[in-house]
Design an enzyme around this catalytic site. Structure first.
Site, short mmCIF file in Angstrom:
data_model
loop_
_atom_site.label_atom_id
_atom_site.label_comp_id
_atom_site.label_asym_id
_atom_site.label_seq_id
_atom_site.Cartn_x
_atom_site.Cartn_y
_atom_site.Cartn_z
N HIS A 250 -53.31 -11.46 -7.73
CA HIS A 250 -52.54 -10.50 -8.54
C HIS A 250 -51.38 -11.11 -9.31
O HIS A 250 -50.70 -10.41 -10.05
CB HIS A 250 -52.02 -9.34 -7.68
CG HIS A 250 -50.89 -9.74 -6.76
ND1 HIS A 250 -51.11 -10.29 -5.51
CD2 HIS A 250 -49.55 -9.69 -6.90
CE1 HIS A 250 -49.95 -10.53 -4.93
NE2 HIS A 250 -48.98 -10.18 -5.76
C1 UD1 Z 1 -45.36 -6.31 -7.83
C2 UD1 Z 1 -44.28 -7.36 -7.68
C3 UD1 Z 1 -44.86 -8.63 -7.10
C4 UD1 Z 1 -45.62 -8.35 -5.82
C5 UD1 Z 1 -46.63 -7.25 -6.04
C6 UD1 Z 1 -47.22 -6.89 -4.72
C7 UD1 Z 1 -42.49 -7.25 -9.36
C8 UD1 Z 1 -41.90 -7.91 -10.53
N1 UD1 Z 1 -43.68 -7.71 -8.96
O1 UD1 Z 1 -46.28 -6.81 -8.77
O2 UD1 Z 1 -43.83 -9.53 -6.81
O3 UD1 Z 1 -46.26 -9.52 -5.41
O4 UD1 Z 1 -45.98 -6.08 -6.59
O5 UD1 Z 1 -48.36 -6.13 -4.81
O6 UD1 Z 1 -41.89 -6.37 -8.79
N2 UD1 Z 1 -50.66 -0.42 -10.51
C9 UD1 Z 1 -51.54 0.59 -10.16
N3 UD1 Z 1 -51.25 1.33 -9.05
C10 UD1 Z 1 -50.14 1.12 -8.30
C11 UD1 Z 1 -49.27 0.11 -8.68
C12 UD1 Z 1 -49.53 -0.66 -9.79
O7 UD1 Z 1 -52.55 0.82 -10.82
O8 UD1 Z 1 -49.96 1.83 -7.29
C13 UD1 Z 1 -51.00 -1.25 -11.70
C14 UD1 Z 1 -50.37 -0.76 -13.01
O9 UD1 Z 1 -51.28 -0.97 -14.03
C15 UD1 Z 1 -49.19 -1.67 -13.19
C16 UD1 Z 1 -49.67 -2.98 -12.55
O10 UD1 Z 1 -50.51 -2.57 -11.47
O11 UD1 Z 1 -48.80 -1.85 -14.51
C17 UD1 Z 1 -48.56 -3.86 -12.03
O12 UD1 Z 1 -47.71 -3.15 -11.13
P1 UD1 Z 1 -46.17 -3.63 -10.94
O13 UD1 Z 1 -45.55 -2.88 -9.83
O14 UD1 Z 1 -45.48 -3.65 -12.24
O15 UD1 Z 1 -46.30 -5.14 -10.54
P2 UD1 Z 1 -47.28 -5.85 -9.52
O16 UD1 Z 1 -48.17 -6.74 -10.29
O17 UD1 Z 1 -47.87 -4.84 -8.62
N1 UDP Z 2 -52.38 -6.21 1.90
C1 UDP Z 2 -53.07 -5.06 2.27
N2 UDP Z 2 -54.22 -4.75 1.62
C2 UDP Z 2 -54.76 -5.52 0.64
C3 UDP Z 2 -54.05 -6.70 0.27
C4 UDP Z 2 -52.85 -7.01 0.91
O1 UDP Z 2 -52.65 -4.34 3.19
O2 UDP Z 2 -55.82 -5.19 0.09
C5 UDP Z 2 -51.10 -6.52 2.59
C6 UDP Z 2 -50.99 -7.91 3.18
O3 UDP Z 2 -51.51 -7.94 4.48
C7 UDP Z 2 -49.50 -8.15 3.17
C8 UDP Z 2 -49.05 -7.41 1.93
O4 UDP Z 2 -50.09 -6.49 1.62
O5 UDP Z 2 -48.91 -7.56 4.31
C9 UDP Z 2 -48.83 -8.39 0.80
O6 UDP Z 2 -48.69 -7.74 -0.40
P1 UDP Z 2 -49.03 -8.39 -1.80
O7 UDP Z 2 -49.99 -9.50 -1.67
O8 UDP Z 2 -49.38 -7.27 -2.68
O9 UDP Z 2 -47.60 -8.91 -2.26
P2 UDP Z 2 -46.83 -10.30 -2.16
O10 UDP Z 2 -46.68 -10.64 -0.73
O11 UDP Z 2 -47.61 -11.31 -2.93
O12 UDP Z 2 -45.54 -10.03 -2.85
#
Ligand code: UD1
Ligand code: UDP
Length: 360
Positions: free
Chosen positions: A206
């Site tokens: 991601h």
């Molecule tokens: C965010 C965090 C990242 C973290 C990740 C964990 C920031 C800058 N980034 O990234 O550090 O590793 O979360 O998962 O805060 N979306 C959905 N449904 C949701 C949420 C998001 O469809 O419930 C989609 C939307 O299209 C959105 C995109 O995911 O634009 C990105 O979501 P966003 O929260 O902006 O950043 P992440 O890539 O999730």
């Molecule tokens: N995780 C989850 N389901 C998934 C992928 C990740 O429950 O399909 C959990 C994972 O075990 C960890 C957390 O989500 O506890 C990590 O989140 P993510 O990878 O989105 O964020 P990051 O740690 O990179 O910021």
């Protein structure tokens, strides 16, 4: 909100397993608490499932900010929280990790003169092209209590001139959650539910650097297909990467299984049973380290080097990935491993003790 309450701000998937043990431990210390969900993540599988499975309390408020550009998402969290914090001044605001919700909350609280505690302070990738790195640095510099998960973090904070008395090495609350739930991870159950063979690879992707560029996604898909040539790959795909990776042909390999994000218990069960994990997640590097599952991180750097020195993690590139999977499969899991210091399930309690003492 009572004036002596601690305000937790959480909003994105990785925040929830970090906040759960801290909230529970503060409860045991009799500290009054409030939880605000920013709404940064909002799909059931990115948010509510964690509340159900980890028995987190219902948020007192959901700001419902949703998705957007960095500025608009951060600004929406700031505006919502400022109103709340001005009206109900908390004694302390606790923020988690490196997501935009943490940055926004820390900035608002600091400017209102409300003390900030940062859980997971001091991690550095030294890569400012990552939005998370900017968030980490800013949050640490406006925080009053900095809770570090690993000794390298202490060194970074000291180098940046942050007073050592603010900084506490407490261990890793995400690992508290992992250890507290060990009995609930059902490897055989998830393997059967997904009809997986004994040996399989789990992947998560991601990071913007991996999935945001449509043309570049083709190279990533090719690398993932080269893994699927060895073993079936199951990829619970984060919504961020889905469109580009699917357009680049991700689904066209017969051994590539792309599914919706999993709930925490199902996901960690899947990881626990995996032969190898391929990821760009921060939390997954830590969880594999504790579970002893080999982890290949598709990134040029990591802010969690302890998962390499004390764990199962290796950094790989798209061109070295397939060979790294093959050599990892040949080696298998290592029998004896040292775990990082204080990753013992008691980080939440250490944090709660320090917070309770500070409030007194
Ligand atoms: C965010 C965090 C990242 C973290 C990740 C964990 C920031 C800058 N980034 O990234 O550090 O590793 O979360 O998962 O805060 N979306 C959905 N449904 C949701 C949420 C998001 O469809 O419930 C989609 C939307 O299209 C959105 C995109 O995911 O634009 C990105 O979501 P966003 O929260 O902006 O950043 P992440 O890539 O999730
Ligand atoms: N995780 C989850 N389901 C998934 C992928 C990740 O429950 O399909 C959990 C994972 O075990 C960890 C957390 O989500 O506890 C990590 O989140 P993510 O990878 O989105 O964020 P990051 O740690 O990179 O910021």
């Amino acid at each position: 909100m009572p004036a002596d309450a601690v305000l937790h701000v959480a909003g994105a998937r990785p925040n929830f397993p970090k906040a759960a043990p801290v909230i529970r431990a503060l409860d045991r210390h009799g500290v009054r608490q409030r939880l605000v969900h920013t709404g940064q993540h909002y799909d059931d599988r990115m948010s509510e499932v964690f509340f159900r499975q980890l028995r987190l309390p219902e948020p007192d408020l959901n700001l419902g900010v949703g998705s957007g550009s960095h500025a608009s998402q951060t600004a929406a969290v700031m505006t919502g929280l400022e109103e709340l914090m001005v009206a109900d001044r908390p004694a302390l605001t606790v923020v988690y990790g490196d997501v935009n919700s943490a940055l926004a909350a820390a900035l608002v609280a600091a400017k209102l003169g409300i003390p900030v505690a940062h859980v997971e302070a001091g991690l550095r990738s030294f890569d400012r092209s990552m939005p998370e790195e900017i968030n980490r640095v800013v949050v640490d510099h406006v925080s009053d209590l900095l809770f570090a998960t690993s000794p390298d973090a202490l060194a970074h904070l000291e180098t940046e001139g942050i007073a050592t008395e603010k900084v506490h090495l407490v261990g890793n609350p995400m690992i508290d959650t992992l250890l507290a739930n060990l009995d609930r991870f059902d490897v055989a159950g998830i393997r059967a539910a997904l009809a997986l063979p004994e040996r399989y690879v789990v992947a998560t992707l991601h990071r913007p650097g991996n999935v945001d560029d449509a043309a570049d996604a083709v190279g990533l898909v090719k690398a993932m297909h080269s893994v699927a040539d060895h073993l079936p790959v199951v990829l619970p795909l984060h919504p961020r990467g889905r469109r580009h990776l699917e357009n680049a042909g991700l689904l066209s390999h017969r051994a590539m299984r792309v599914i919706e994000p999993l709930g925490y218990l199902e996901f960690v069960s899947l990881v626990r049973g995996a032969a190898v994990v391929v990821t760009d997640s921060g939390g997954v590097q830590e969880e594999t380290t504790m579970l002893g599952v080999p982890c290949l991180t598709l990134r040029p750097n990591t802010e969690r080097p302890i998962t390499i020195t004390h764990g199962t993690n290796r950094l790989v590139t798209r061109s070295t990935l397939a060979e790294a999977v093959a050599s990892t499969l040949a080696t298998g899991r290592l029998a004896v491993r040292a775990t990082p210091p204080l990753w013992d399930g008691a980080a939440g309690e250490r944090i709660a003790r320090i917070i309770a003492a500070t409030l007194r």
